[in-house]
Design a protein around this motif. Structure first.
Motif, PDB file in Angstrom:
ATOM      1  N   LEU A  34       0.904  -1.676   0.156  1.00 30.98           N
ATOM      2  CA  LEU A  34      -0.024  -0.436   0.109  1.00 30.98           C
ATOM      3  C   LEU A  34       1.001   1.387   0.191  1.00 30.98           C
ATOM      4  O   LEU A  34       0.724   1.626  -0.452  1.00 30.98           O
ATOM      5  N   ALA A  35       1.692   1.257   0.701  1.00 31.78           N
ATOM      6  CA  ALA A  35       2.916   2.684   1.021  1.00 31.78           C
ATOM      7  C   ALA A  35       3.696   3.023  -0.198  1.00 31.78           C
ATOM      8  O   ALA A  35       3.698   3.968  -0.427  1.00 31.78           O
ATOM      9  N   GLY A  72      -3.033   4.487   4.289  1.00 29.95           N
ATOM     10  CA  GLY A  72      -3.462   5.682   2.700  1.00 29.95           C
ATOM     11  C   GLY A  72      -4.460   5.019   2.364  1.00 29.95           C
ATOM     12  O   GLY A  72      -5.394   5.118   1.400  1.00 29.95           O
ATOM     13  N   ALA A  73      -5.232   3.953   2.533  1.00 27.69           N
ATOM     14  CA  ALA A  73      -6.284   2.444   2.507  1.00 27.69           C
ATOM     15  C   ALA A  73      -7.533   3.271   2.079  1.00 27.69           C
ATOM     16  O   ALA A  73      -7.205   4.805   3.156  1.00 27.69           O
ATOM     17  N   ASP A  74      -8.163   3.592   1.453  1.00 28.90           N
ATOM     18  CA  ASP A  74      -9.471   4.283   0.974  1.00 28.90           C
ATOM     19  C   ASP A  74     -10.881   3.894   2.090  1.00 28.90           C
ATOM     20  O   ASP A  74     -11.551   4.167   3.154  1.00 28.90           O
ATOM     21  N   HIS A 112      -8.924   8.675   8.854  1.00 34.14           N
ATOM     22  CA  HIS A 112      -8.360   9.945   8.004  1.00 34.14           C
ATOM     23  C   HIS A 112      -8.425  11.080   8.286  1.00 34.14           C
ATOM     24  O   HIS A 112      -7.626  11.655   7.849  1.00 34.14           O
ATOM     25  N   MET A 113      -8.954  11.717   9.189  1.00 33.49           N
ATOM     26  CA  MET A 113      -9.011  12.947   9.639  1.00 33.49           C
ATOM     27  C   MET A 113      -6.778  13.178   9.851  1.00 33.49           C
ATOM     28  O   MET A 113      -6.745  15.087   9.520  1.00 33.49           O
ATOM     29  N   SER A 114      -7.328  12.077  11.101  1.00 33.09           N
ATOM     30  CA  SER A 114      -5.999  12.567  11.853  1.00 33.09           C
ATOM     31  C   SER A 114      -4.409  12.459  10.568  1.00 33.09           C
ATOM     32  O   SER A 114      -3.430  13.382  10.179  1.00 33.09           O
ATOM     33  N   SER A 115      -4.730  12.089   9.224  1.00 34.82           N
ATOM     34  CA  SER A 115      -4.128  12.245   8.423  1.00 34.82           C
ATOM     35  C   SER A 115      -3.971  13.682   7.520  1.00 34.82           C
ATOM     36  O   SER A 115      -2.999  13.492   7.303  1.00 34.82           O
ATOM     37  N   ILE A 116      -4.643  13.372   7.544  1.00 35.18           N
ATOM     38  CA  ILE A 116      -5.024  14.915   6.309  1.00 35.18           C
ATOM     39  C   ILE A 116      -4.849  15.928   8.154  1.00 35.18           C
ATOM     40  O   ILE A 116      -4.033  16.696   6.757  1.00 35.18           O
TER      41      ILE A 116
END
Length: 227
Positions: A64-65, A94-96, A196-200
């Motif tokens: 994935l990476a 990075g998975a959706d 996801h929000m943490s990544s953003i």
């Protein structure tokens, strides 16, 4: 026709899902190891990949990476049922979205269609970029600029940020974010949105006073503040 790549060393299960997807109108290709799957995923021939987190040669998260380093191809992860660690690691990599194994073919198709609906936009409906302070988003191009620099986002991160930017200064509930970004209602104990929000947040950085551009409103949801 949307073509889906299945990367899974369980040959029987992959064949079963592949047959069902074909019956539902998808093109299907299968790779039974990480190296082959990675090469295929980066070929540009697929609209989505299903990636098992457990592979015989390379860890699914490593595959994935490597995909994410070169491609925004939507990725749906197979994770162990009830294993929150696998789910969080997959999302952080990075998975959706993810689907736990075992799952029904019907659930798998529903998840795939939900992701593709969010990715495949109708360009005719666009009337210009969404602007929220230093953020500019072009929905039809799936393009985002942050302080005039390209912002690299997964498709789900893009959907989440687009939703928040469209409601800048207002609270957006987790359920609404899940509906619009993942295409499904928020499940109980589901932490996908939070991960996801943490990544953003990491990608946006912080303001000069140290505050995040995206605030958590306890018990209500998230809010992008006016910068």
């Amino acid at each position: 026709m949307n073509t889906v790549l299945i990367i899974d060393d369980d040959t029987e299960l992959a064949a079963l899902f592949g047959e069902y997807l074909q019956q539902e109108g998808f093109g299907v290709d299968i790779a039974n190891d990480g190296a082959t799957g990675l090469a295929k995923a980066l070929s540009g021939e697929y609209q989505l990949a299903i990636l098992d987190i457990m592979l015989p040669d390379i860890k699914g998260t490593e595959v994935l990476a490597k995909i994410r380093a070169e491609s925004r191809l939507p990725i749906l992860m197979f994770t162990a049922k009830g294993d929150d660690v696998d789910r969080i690691i997959g999302l952080e990599s990075g998975a959706d979205d993810y689907v736990p194994k075992p799952c029904t073919p019907r659930e798998l198709v529903a998840r795939i269609r939900a992701i593709l609906r969010r990715v495949q936009r109708d360009t005719a409906t666009s009337s210009g970029p969404i602007v929220a302070g230093p953020l500019k988003i072009w929905s039809e191009k799936r393009k985002a600029l942050w302080f005039e620099r390209d912002l690299e986002l997964t498709s789900t991160e893009f959907n989440l940020l687009e939703t928040l930017a469209s409601h800048v200064g207002h609270i957006v509930s987790k359920n609404e974010l899940s509906e619009k970004a993942l295409g499904r209602p928020l499940a109980r104990f589901d932490r996908s949105i939070d991960v996801h929000m943490s990544s953003i947040r990491q990608k946006l950085g912080t303001q000069q006073d140290g505050r995040s551009y995206i605030q958590t409103v306890r018990g209500q949801g998230y809010q992008m503040i006016k910068a």
